[in-house]
Design a protein around this motif. Structure first.
Motif, short mmCIF file in Angstrom:
data_model
loop_
_atom_site.label_atom_id
_atom_site.label_comp_id
_atom_site.label_asym_id
_atom_site.label_seq_id
_atom_site.Cartn_x
_atom_site.Cartn_y
_atom_site.Cartn_z
N LYS A 122 -1.07 16.76 -6.77
CA LYS A 122 -0.37 16.67 -8.06
C LYS A 122 0.19 15.51 -8.33
O LYS A 122 0.33 15.32 -9.66
N ASP A 123 0.99 15.01 -7.24
CA ASP A 123 1.57 13.58 -7.69
C ASP A 123 0.49 12.55 -7.99
O ASP A 123 0.85 11.64 -8.83
N GLN A 124 -0.58 12.54 -7.30
CA GLN A 124 -1.76 11.73 -7.78
C GLN A 124 -2.33 11.92 -9.27
O GLN A 124 -2.32 11.10 -9.79
N LEU A 125 -2.36 13.14 -9.45
CA LEU A 125 -2.66 13.44 -10.87
C LEU A 125 -1.79 12.82 -11.99
O LEU A 125 -2.17 12.35 -12.95
N ARG A 126 -0.45 13.15 -11.66
CA ARG A 126 0.55 12.93 -12.48
C ARG A 126 0.68 11.36 -12.53
O ARG A 126 0.69 10.84 -13.66
N ALA A 127 0.31 10.64 -11.40
CA ALA A 127 0.46 9.07 -11.55
C ALA A 127 -0.69 8.62 -12.29
O ALA A 127 -0.59 7.46 -12.76
N ILE A 128 -2.02 9.21 -12.00
CA ILE A 128 -3.07 8.79 -12.99
C ILE A 128 -2.94 8.71 -14.30
O ILE A 128 -3.18 8.15 -15.15
N ASP A 129 -2.43 10.16 -14.73
CA ASP A 129 -2.12 10.45 -16.03
C ASP A 129 -1.11 9.31 -16.66
O ASP A 129 -1.17 9.00 -17.81
N LEU A 130 -0.21 9.34 -16.12
CA LEU A 130 1.05 8.24 -16.47
C LEU A 130 0.37 6.68 -16.49
O LEU A 130 0.70 6.37 -17.63
N TYR A 131 -0.39 6.40 -15.74
CA TYR A 131 -1.15 5.07 -15.73
C TYR A 131 -1.98 4.98 -17.09
O TYR A 131 -2.03 4.10 -17.63
N ASN A 132 -2.95 6.03 -17.36
CA ASN A 132 -3.72 5.92 -18.44
C ASN A 132 -2.88 6.19 -19.83
O ASN A 132 -3.55 5.48 -20.68
N LYS A 133 -1.75 6.79 -19.71
CA LYS A 133 -0.93 6.65 -21.23
C LYS A 133 -0.23 5.55 -21.27
O LYS A 133 0.27 5.04 -22.34
N SER A 134 -0.04 4.49 -20.26
CA SER A 134 0.70 3.59 -20.35
C SER A 134 0.23 2.40 -21.08
O SER A 134 0.92 1.52 -21.56
N ASP A 141 0.83 -1.13 0.11
CA ASP A 141 0.02 -0.11 -0.01
C ASP A 141 0.89 1.16 -0.08
O ASP A 141 1.74 1.50 0.80
N THR A 142 0.59 2.25 -0.76
CA THR A 142 1.46 3.39 -0.86
C THR A 142 0.49 4.73 -0.94
O THR A 142 -0.79 4.42 -1.58
N ARG A 143 0.62 5.57 -0.17
CA ARG A 143 -0.13 6.78 -0.16
C ARG A 143 0.57 8.19 -0.94
O ARG A 143 1.88 8.09 -0.78
N MET A 144 -0.28 8.69 -1.74
CA MET A 144 0.21 10.09 -2.33
C MET A 144 -0.62 11.24 -1.70
O MET A 144 -1.72 11.39 -2.31
N PRO A 145 -0.21 11.84 -0.83
CA PRO A 145 -0.85 12.70 -0.18
C PRO A 145 -0.98 14.20 -0.98
O PRO A 145 -1.92 14.69 -1.05
#
Length: 142
Positions: A34-46, A27-31
């Protein structure tokens, strides 16, 4: 499995195996939002099947392709594909006319076929001009 391993298994009731620690949940938290949005964007593009696959690939440094679609280019490619299809059709007709010219020796038939070739050549020229114009317009927009 060798005969010795089978004999040992019968004698001691177990195999000689190396036990590997089992960590099946992380389990990892991203408080930071901006980090959350960046991770979601990278996941969607991957294009990864799951978030687990995406995270695993990132941790182990595996490469993955990021596929982006330039929406402004979609219309350009559609029109370009249509022009290419028309050029193929005209090219097929052109080849058929040339084959017929080899078959017929009558002067009247050859003249008619030459007229057909001239018309097809004009159509090809118009399509090439449209293709160049389409590409120039597309490049100006970018």
């Amino acid at each position: 499995m060798t005969k010795l391993e089978i004999a040992n298994e019968k004698r001691y009731g177990h195999r000689n195996t190396v036990e590997v620690p089992h960590w099946d949940r992380w389990d990892t938290r991203m408080p930071d939002v901006k980090d959350q949005l960046r991770a979601i964007d990278l996941y969607n593009k991957s294009g990864a099947v799951s978030k687990s696959d995406f995270v695993r690939a990132r941790i182990f440094g595996e490469s993955f392709k990021v596929i982006t679609v330039d929406k402004s280019a979609v219309e350009y490619y559609r029109k370009l594909s249509e022009l290419t299809a028309q050029v193929r059709r005209i090219g097929t007709n052109y080849n058929q006319v040339v084959r017929l010219m080899h078959l017929y020796t009558a002067e009247k038939s050859v003249k008619a076929l030459l007229q057909e070739l001239i018309l097809l050549s004009k159509e090809l020229t118009v399509l090439q001009e449209q293709t160049v114009s389409l590409t120039v317009d597309y490049r100006k927009k970018k």
